[in-house]
Enzyme design. Structure first.
Site, PDB file in Angstrom:
ATOM      1  N   SER A  77      59.294 -95.023   9.572  1.00 61.05           N
ATOM      2  CA  SER A  77      59.406 -96.437   9.467  1.00 61.05           C
ATOM      3  C   SER A  77      60.011 -97.087  10.706  1.00 61.05           C
ATOM      4  O   SER A  77      59.654 -98.046  10.978  1.00 61.05           O
ATOM      5  CB  SER A  77      60.293 -96.724   8.298  1.00 61.05           C
ATOM      6  OG  SER A  77      61.716 -96.126   8.678  1.00 61.05           O
ATOM      7  N   HIS A 128      65.282 -98.181  11.780  1.00 60.13           N
ATOM      8  CA  HIS A 128      64.438 -99.298  11.586  1.00 60.13           C
ATOM      9  C   HIS A 128      65.231-100.252  12.894  1.00 60.13           C
ATOM     10  O   HIS A 128      64.133-100.484  13.694  1.00 60.13           O
ATOM     11  CB  HIS A 128      64.845-100.070  10.474  1.00 60.13           C
ATOM     12  CG  HIS A 128      64.267 -99.720   9.505  1.00 60.13           C
ATOM     13  ND1 HIS A 128      64.628-100.161   7.859  1.00 60.13           N
ATOM     14  CD2 HIS A 128      63.409 -98.550   9.063  1.00 60.13           C
ATOM     15  CE1 HIS A 128      64.144 -99.341   7.104  1.00 60.13           C
ATOM     16  NE2 HIS A 128      63.294 -98.605   7.652  1.00 60.13           N
TER      17      HIS A 128
END
Length: 162
Positions: A77, A128
């Site tokens: 991610s 992230h």
């Protein structure tokens, strides 16, 4: 009860990864071509990992917060957030939509980060964040990469520049 929460968390995480990956891949791969897109993914993978370690070390050494050093929750991610950053800053012109809101491209990745943390609180904030920072490094490098003069072939068989 706990198994339902676990299944819900996994499904939310999978949906999050799928939506970002399909959007980033569909948008960016035709622009760059398969080889450059693959290279970008490899670069973002390494950069996001390096940035994650560097930020974790900084938080531990200078802020006194050592939890990120003892956790390993970075996944793909971070790369997806990096791809989103590259798309928004490099290939969008005026505004982008993030969960229905129109934003400047420079704010889009940060809004995605905040909304992801609100919707999926157990998502890897460090992963992230590292992906966004890696995307910013890639965009900065692409914008300010030194240009090499084109190579010209002369009739004498020598290679030179103009």
């Amino acid at each position: 009860m706990e198994s339902r929460i676990s299944v819900r968390t996994r499904c939310a995480g999978f949906a999050h990864e799928f939506l970002f990956c399909s959007g980033a891949g569909i948008t960016l791969e035709p622009i760059l071509g398969a080889q450059k897109f693959f290279t970008l993914i490899v670069v973002l993978t390494f950069l996001s990992g390096i940035i994650n370690v560097a930020v974790s070390y900084f938080l531990s050494a200078y802020v006194g917060y050592s939890a990120p050093l003892s956790s390993c929750a970075i996944g793909f991610s971070g790369v997806l957030f990096g791809l989103s950053t590259v798309i928004n800053l490099q290939y969008q012109e005026r505004s982008v939509r993030v969960f229905g809101f129109r934003l400047k491209p420079s704010y889009a990745a940060w809004a995605e980060l905040v909304l992801t943390q609100v919707l999926i609180p157990r998502a890897s904030l460090m992963g992230h964040l590292s992906g966004i920072l890696a995307g910013l490094v890639v965009v900065y490098y692409q914008r300010y990469e030194p240009q090499r003069p084109p190579t010209q072939f002369h009739g004498s068989g020598r290679v030179g520049t103009r």
